[in-house]
Motif scaffolding. Structure first.
Motif, PDB file in Angstrom:
ATOM      1  N   GLU A  49       0.825  -1.216   0.000  1.00 38.30           N
ATOM      2  CA  GLU A  49       0.000   0.000   0.000  1.00 38.30           C
ATOM      3  C   GLU A  49       0.860   1.267   0.000  1.00 38.30           C
ATOM      4  O   GLU A  49       0.496   2.266   0.620  1.00 38.30           O
ATOM      5  CB  GLU A  49      -0.930   0.003   1.214  1.00 38.30           C
ATOM      6  CG  GLU A  49      -1.982  -1.073   1.221  1.00 38.30           C
ATOM      7  CD  GLU A  49      -3.115  -0.786   0.228  1.00 38.30           C
ATOM      8  OE1 GLU A  49      -3.048   0.237  -0.469  1.00 38.30           O
ATOM      9  OE2 GLU A  49      -4.056  -1.599   0.172  1.00 38.30           O
ATOM     10  N   ASP A  74       1.917  -4.528   8.573  1.00 36.61           N
ATOM     11  CA  ASP A  74       2.494  -4.822   7.268  1.00 36.61           C
ATOM     12  C   ASP A  74       2.437  -6.333   7.045  1.00 36.61           C
ATOM     13  O   ASP A  74       3.028  -7.107   7.785  1.00 36.61           O
ATOM     14  CB  ASP A  74       3.934  -4.334   7.191  1.00 36.61           C
ATOM     15  CG  ASP A  74       4.562  -4.722   5.871  1.00 36.61           C
ATOM     16  OD1 ASP A  74       4.011  -4.347   4.828  1.00 36.61           O
ATOM     17  OD2 ASP A  74       5.593  -5.428   5.878  1.00 36.61           O
ATOM     18  N   SER A  77       4.477  -7.002   2.564  1.00 35.58           N
ATOM     19  CA  SER A  77       4.619  -6.047   1.465  1.00 35.58           C
ATOM     20  C   SER A  77       5.974  -6.203   0.779  1.00 35.58           C
ATOM     21  O   SER A  77       6.998  -6.433   1.432  1.00 35.58           O
ATOM     22  CB  SER A  77       4.482  -4.610   1.984  1.00 35.58           C
ATOM     23  OG  SER A  77       3.189  -4.363   2.481  1.00 35.58           O
ATOM     24  N   THR A  81       5.900   0.135   1.631  1.00 39.49           N
ATOM     25  CA  THR A  81       4.918   0.340   2.707  1.00 39.49           C
ATOM     26  C   THR A  81       5.549   0.384   4.096  1.00 39.49           C
ATOM     27  O   THR A  81       5.333   1.348   4.846  1.00 39.49           O
ATOM     28  CB  THR A  81       3.834  -0.754   2.656  1.00 39.49           C
ATOM     29  OG1 THR A  81       3.131  -0.662   1.417  1.00 39.49           O
ATOM     30  CG2 THR A  81       2.850  -0.597   3.803  1.00 39.49           C
TER      31      THR A  81
END
Length: 370
Positions: A49, A74, A77, A81
């Motif tokens: 993200e 998280d 990722s 991110t």
């Protein structure tokens, strides 16, 4: 054909009447400030993200009216991110970065991340927020205050949906049409019937002890759509849930185009409409009330069909204006309804990409627990 026209008129009248009633109920919902000691834990599951997490944190950090802590999980990722969250955490102690443990057998990804977020949270209330949601400054306070004032264990709202591309306009408007046009909110607020449970996973606040008493995300570990599943879970445990107007609490741009939107709605479909019993009924309601009148009217210009088409457009207009959505959703309404049904049927029949659902690149076979 006159009889068919009156049937279609009735199918269009149902969501029209319910929309009027529901908008009246929502507009009369009082705003409550939280009382006593309240700490809202804003919980954000994040997987790749990097484009969203910074603006999401900026919005969350602007919360007023209640103390907040902000936890970002998280979940594997491969982009920037975690680095972005670390930078925010270094500047503001309210922000914490957590790393999700390896996905356990029997769990789906987002549910797993939300469960571990809840275990790390210290708040009296947990506000689960997607990374693409931008909270308004009073959102956390008003949701917590409403939960206290109504003794609701779960309070949810649909953020104002930002729609830019044609693909978004052909998919996203279905959310509020279904909630406002087909959920009797008056009965929902009077009953704990699980069948009346509804929530939006984008923006969902739970009271800590009610969440734990229900079993929380751990009790729906194999599911994907936590909005539907948590609301029903709470109600099965006799814990009240509620919906409040969300268009001024937060905004969200869910998807950036048609392919992404189709995949996103398909992943939740088998836990909502796309079942052998439910989907034929929904097809009669939606196709009959919002598509067929427009298809037949040019060939059979009779008054009941004209009234059905008009009522359908008026319903869409009421929803669009009240929820502050893109006005292009109004002329596109029949096509949006048709696309929504196509997504559901593709999942039920397991056509193409609808064979697999998932979250941020992690895939699960549709209808299976994984």
């Amino acid at each position: 054909m006159i009889i068919v026209g009156f049937i279609l008129f009735a199918l269009a009248a149902i969501p029209f009447v319910l929309t009027l009633m529901n908008l009246s109920i929502l507009s009369a919902t009082p705003r409550h400030a939280p009382q006593g000691h309240v700490l809202v834990s804003i919980l954000i599951p994040a997987r790749n993200e990097a484009k969203n997490i910074g603006p999401a944190l900026d919005a969350a950090l602007g919360s007023m009216g209640v103390p907040v802590e902000i936890l970002v999980m998280d979940d594997g990722s491969t982009d920037a991110t975690p680095d972005i969250v670390r930078a925010y955490a270094a500047r503001d102690t309210r922000v914490r970065l957590l790393t999700a443990p390896p996905l356990e057998e029997g769990w789906t990804g987002k549910i797993h991340a939300c469960h571990h977020l809840s275990e790390a949270a210290r708040g009296t209330h947990f506000l689960f927020v997607d990374a693409d949601v931008r909270l308004g400054s009073d959102a956390a306070a008003l949701l917590a205050g409403h939960a206290q004032a109504t003794d609701s264990g779960l309070v949810s709202a649909v953020p104002r949906q930002i729609m830019i591309t044609l693909g978004e306009l052909l998919t996203v408007p279905t959310i509020n049409l279904l909630l406002l046009g087909y959920l009797p909110m008056g009965f929902m607020r009077l009953s704990r019937d699980p069948g009346l449970g509804a929530a939006c996973g984008q923006l969902m606040l739970v009271e800590r002890e009610a969440y734990r008493a229900s079993g929380g995300h751990a009790a729906i570990r194999s599911r994907i759509h936590d909005g539907i599943q948590l609301a029903r879970l709470f109600r099965r445990k006799s814990i009240m849930t509620d919906l409040v107007p969300g268009q001024r609490l937060a905004t969200c741009r869910m998807y950036a185009g048609f392919d992404e939107a189709w995949a996103g709605f398909a992943k939740n479909a088998h836990e909502g409409m796309a079942t052998p019993v439910a989907l034929p009924i929904w097809t009669v309601l939606l196709f009959g009330g919002h598509v067929l009148p427009f298809m037949l009217l040019p060939f059979v210009p009779i008054l009941p069909l004209a009234c059905a088409a008009l009522l359908s457009l008026v319903t869409r207009t009421l929803v669009t204006v009240a929820m502050r959505e893109n006005p292009w959703s109004i002329p596109l309404h029949p096509f949006t309804t048709l696309v929504g049904l196509a997504i559901q049927w593709s999942v039920l029949l397991r056509i193409g990409n609808a064979r697999r659902a998932g979250w941020k690149g992690r895939l699960y076979p549709v209808g299976e627990k994984s």
